[in-house]
Design a protein around this motif. Structure first.
Motif, PDB file in Angstrom:
ATOM      1  N   HIS A  59       0.811  -1.230   0.000  1.00 47.06           N
ATOM      2  CA  HIS A  59       0.000   0.000   0.000  1.00 47.06           C
ATOM      3  C   HIS A  59       0.838   1.272   0.000  1.00 47.06           C
ATOM      4  N   ARG A  60       2.190   1.073  -0.083  1.00 50.20           N
ATOM      5  CA  ARG A  60       3.063   2.270  -0.096  1.00 50.20           C
ATOM      6  C   ARG A  60       2.615   3.208  -1.234  1.00 50.20           C
ATOM      7  N   GLY A  61       2.565   4.508  -0.922  1.00 48.28           N
ATOM      8  CA  GLY A  61       2.173   5.477  -1.948  1.00 48.28           C
ATOM      9  C   GLY A  61       0.695   5.785  -1.961  1.00 48.28           C
ATOM     10  N   LYS A  62      -0.111   4.923  -1.330  1.00 48.96           N
ATOM     11  CA  LYS A  62      -1.549   5.219  -1.293  1.00 48.96           C
ATOM     12  C   LYS A  62      -1.789   6.309  -0.247  1.00 48.96           C
ATOM     13  N   PHE A  63      -2.882   7.050  -0.373  1.00 51.30           N
ATOM     14  CA  PHE A  63      -3.092   8.228   0.490  1.00 51.30           C
ATOM     15  C   PHE A  63      -3.165   7.850   1.966  1.00 51.30           C
ATOM     16  N   PHE A  64      -3.548   6.619   2.271  1.00 49.84           N
ATOM     17  CA  PHE A  64      -3.741   6.239   3.677  1.00 49.84           C
ATOM     18  C   PHE A  64      -2.525   5.519   4.260  1.00 49.84           C
ATOM     19  N   PHE A  65      -1.426   5.366   3.476  1.00 50.43           N
ATOM     20  CA  PHE A  65      -0.283   4.538   3.927  1.00 50.43           C
ATOM     21  C   PHE A  65       0.314   5.082   5.227  1.00 50.43           C
ATOM     22  N   GLU A  66       0.546   6.398   5.299  1.00 53.59           N
ATOM     23  CA  GLU A  66       1.159   6.974   6.510  1.00 53.59           C
ATOM     24  C   GLU A  66       0.249   6.781   7.728  1.00 53.59           C
ATOM     25  N   ARG A  67      -1.029   7.061   7.549  1.00 60.11           N
ATOM     26  CA  ARG A  67      -1.940   6.939   8.709  1.00 60.11           C
ATOM     27  C   ARG A  67      -2.093   5.468   9.114  1.00 60.11           C
ATOM     28  N   LEU A  68      -2.019   4.575   8.134  1.00 57.72           N
ATOM     29  CA  LEU A  68      -2.095   3.131   8.443  1.00 57.72           C
ATOM     30  C   LEU A  68      -0.885   2.719   9.277  1.00 57.72           C
ATOM     31  N   CYS A  69       0.315   3.158   8.868  1.00 59.20           N
ATOM     32  CA  CYS A  69       1.529   2.786   9.617  1.00 59.20           C
ATOM     33  C   CYS A  69       1.528   3.440  10.997  1.00 59.20           C
ATOM     34  N   GLY A  70       1.005   4.658  11.067  1.00 61.26           N
ATOM     35  CA  GLY A  70       0.912   5.336  12.378  1.00 61.26           C
ATOM     36  C   GLY A  70      -0.035   4.588  13.304  1.00 61.26           C
ATOM     37  N   TYR A  71      -1.128   4.136  12.744  1.00 57.32           N
ATOM     38  CA  TYR A  71      -2.127   3.358  13.516  1.00 57.32           C
ATOM     39  C   TYR A  71      -1.527   2.040  13.998  1.00 57.32           C
ATOM     40  N   MET A  72      -0.829   1.349  13.111  1.00 55.53           N
ATOM     41  CA  MET A  72      -0.328   0.008  13.447  1.00 55.53           C
ATOM     42  C   MET A  72       0.882   0.038  14.377  1.00 55.53           C
ATOM     43  N   THR A  73       1.456   1.243  14.592  1.00 52.88           N
ATOM     44  CA  THR A  73       2.570   1.358  15.546  1.00 52.88           C
ATOM     45  C   THR A  73       2.131   2.100  16.813  1.00 52.88           C
ATOM     46  N   SER A  74       0.809   2.297  16.946  1.00 49.75           N
ATOM     47  CA  SER A  74       0.310   3.127  18.064  1.00 49.75           C
ATOM     48  C   SER A  74       0.176   2.352  19.380  1.00 49.75           C
ATOM     49  N   GLY A  75       0.410   1.034  19.317  1.00 40.00           N
ATOM     50  CA  GLY A  75       0.322   0.241  20.557  1.00 40.00           C
ATOM     51  C   GLY A  75       0.503  -1.240  20.268  1.00 40.00           C
ATOM     52  N   HIS A  76       0.549  -2.042  21.361  1.00 41.81           N
ATOM     53  CA  HIS A  76       0.680  -3.491  21.188  1.00 41.81           C
ATOM     54  C   HIS A  76      -0.535  -4.037  20.460  1.00 41.81           C
ATOM     55  N   PHE A  77      -0.326  -5.158  19.778  1.00 42.87           N
ATOM     56  CA  PHE A  77      -1.468  -5.830  19.135  1.00 42.87           C
ATOM     57  C   PHE A  77      -1.244  -7.343  19.147  1.00 42.87           C
ATOM     58  N   HIS A  78      -2.365  -8.068  19.001  1.00 45.80           N
ATOM     59  CA  HIS A  78      -2.328  -9.538  19.014  1.00 45.80           C
ATOM     60  C   HIS A  78      -2.144 -10.059  17.585  1.00 45.80           C
ATOM     61  N   ALA A  79      -1.261 -11.043  17.436  1.00 47.42           N
ATOM     62  CA  ALA A  79      -1.137 -11.787  16.170  1.00 47.42           C
ATOM     63  C   ALA A  79      -1.474 -13.247  16.473  1.00 47.42           C
ATOM     64  N   LEU A  80      -2.309 -13.834  15.613  1.00 49.41           N
ATOM     65  CA  LEU A  80      -2.756 -15.218  15.848  1.00 49.41           C
ATOM     66  C   LEU A  80      -2.632 -16.028  14.567  1.00 49.41           C
ATOM     67  N   ILE A  81      -2.280 -17.306  14.710  1.00 49.54           N
ATOM     68  CA  ILE A  81      -2.462 -18.250  13.601  1.00 49.54           C
ATOM     69  C   ILE A  81      -3.752 -19.009  13.939  1.00 49.54           C
ATOM     70  N   LEU A  82      -4.756 -18.873  13.062  1.00 56.04           N
ATOM     71  CA  LEU A  82      -6.047 -19.532  13.276  1.00 56.04           C
ATOM     72  C   LEU A  82      -6.178 -20.708  12.312  1.00 56.04           C
ATOM     73  N   GLU A  83      -6.759 -21.792  12.809  1.00 56.64           N
ATOM     74  CA  GLU A  83      -6.912 -23.021  12.002  1.00 56.64           C
ATOM     75  C   GLU A  83      -8.384 -23.432  11.959  1.00 56.64           C
ATOM     76  N   LYS A  84      -8.808 -23.813  10.730  1.00 59.65           N
ATOM     77  CA  LYS A  84     -10.192 -24.261  10.529  1.00 59.65           C
ATOM     78  C   LYS A  84     -10.225 -24.826   9.116  1.00 59.65           C
ATOM     79  N   PRO A  85     -11.233 -25.653   8.747  1.00 54.09           N
ATOM     80  CA  PRO A  85     -11.257 -26.163   7.365  1.00 54.09           C
ATOM     81  C   PRO A  85     -11.196 -25.058   6.304  1.00 54.09           C
ATOM     82  N   ASP A  86     -11.847 -23.929   6.537  1.00 56.63           N
ATOM     83  CA  ASP A  86     -11.794 -22.841   5.520  1.00 56.63           C
ATOM     84  C   ASP A  86     -11.345 -21.558   6.209  1.00 56.63           C
ATOM     85  N   ALA A  87     -10.245 -21.653   6.931  1.00 55.12           N
ATOM     86  CA  ALA A  87      -9.817 -20.563   7.818  1.00 55.12           C
ATOM     87  C   ALA A  87      -9.673 -19.220   7.107  1.00 55.12           C
TER      88      ALA A  87
END
Ligand SMILES: Nc1nc2c(ncn2[C@@H]2O[C@H](COP(=O)(O)OP(=O)(O)OP(=O)(O)O)[C@@H](O)[C@H]2O)c(=O)[nH]1
Ligand SMILES: Nc1ncnc2c1ncn2[C@@H]1O[C@H](COP(=O)(O)OP(=O)(O)O)[C@@H](O)[C@H]1O
Ligand SMILES: [Mg+2]
Length: 162
Positions: A59-87
């Motif tokens: 998404h680099r270069g798109k109008f929302f790229f900076e605000r997206l990166c600012g949002y995603m570095t604004s605090g801790h977040f959960h990352a999960l690997i989820l499993e299901k037949p059609d996950a």
């Protein structure tokens, strides 16, 4: 004993705004269990700007790229690997369309409709395809033995053919 269904893995994120609210996080984990997703791996992390720019490089270069990166570095977040037949499709269907304001009109029972705030701050991520899921799982969980998991699935598929 009915054969165990073959499953798929996907990469899910509970983004910083949601992670900061433990009541919402508990509700989301209930949604995950009620929708029969198995949590294969789980970590919380805090990104640097370069981490966010690397993950969202498409998404680099798109109008929302900076605000997206600012949002995603604004605090801790959960990352999960989820499993299901059609996950992959199942998680994308559960989190709903990208933009919460529209999701509240078109997909009111989805997680982004229920918990998302704005187009950028939409609270959830889900891999959008098999190859993306592989790439994103490796990005967040380099320690996870994806090759072994894939081999076990193949062995199980071969056994079921016999
Ligand atoms: N196509 C386009 N859409 C834009 C642009 N700027 C803002 N938007 C959209 O309009 C929405 C509202 O813009 P803002 O008010 O800046 O954003 P916001 O509502 O505070 O929420 P965020 O999306 O989290 O920034 C954004 O979420 C974008 O989807 C632009 O330059 N081009
Ligand atoms: N038009 C937009 N305005 C603001 N933020 C956006 C916009 N499109 C995408 N984003 C942000 O960038 C992230 C990645 O975009 P995209 O890959 O298109 O959506 P998704 O996360 O549903 O796969 C979105 O989750 C959202 O946070
Ligand atoms: Mg995407």
């Amino acid at each position: 004993m009915p054969p165990r269904p073959l499953t798929q893995l996907t990469l899910a994120l509970l983004k910083p705004d949601l992670t900061a609210n433990s009541i919402k996080v508990n509700k989301v984990f209930s949604h995950i269990q009620q929708n029969d997703f198995n949590i294969v791996a789980h970590k919380t992390l805090l990104w640097s700007k370069s981490d966010a720019e690397a993950f969202y490089g498409e998404h680099r270069g798109k109008f929302f790229f900076e605000r997206l990166c600012g949002y995603m570095t604004s605090g801790h977040f959960h990352a999960l690997i989820l499993e299901k037949p059609d996950a992959i499709l199942g998680w994308r269907a559960l989190i709903g369309p990208t933009h919460p304001p529209r999701a509240r009109i078109n997909a009111p029972d989805t997680l982004r409709s229920l918990y998302g705030m704005t187009d950028t701050r939409n609270s959830f991520h889900g891999s959008d395809a098999v190859d993306t899921a592989t790439k994103e799982i490796r990005f967040f969980f380099p320690e996870f033995d994806l090759e072994k998991w894939q081999k076990d699935q193949k062995d199980q598929k071969d056994q079921q053919k016999q």
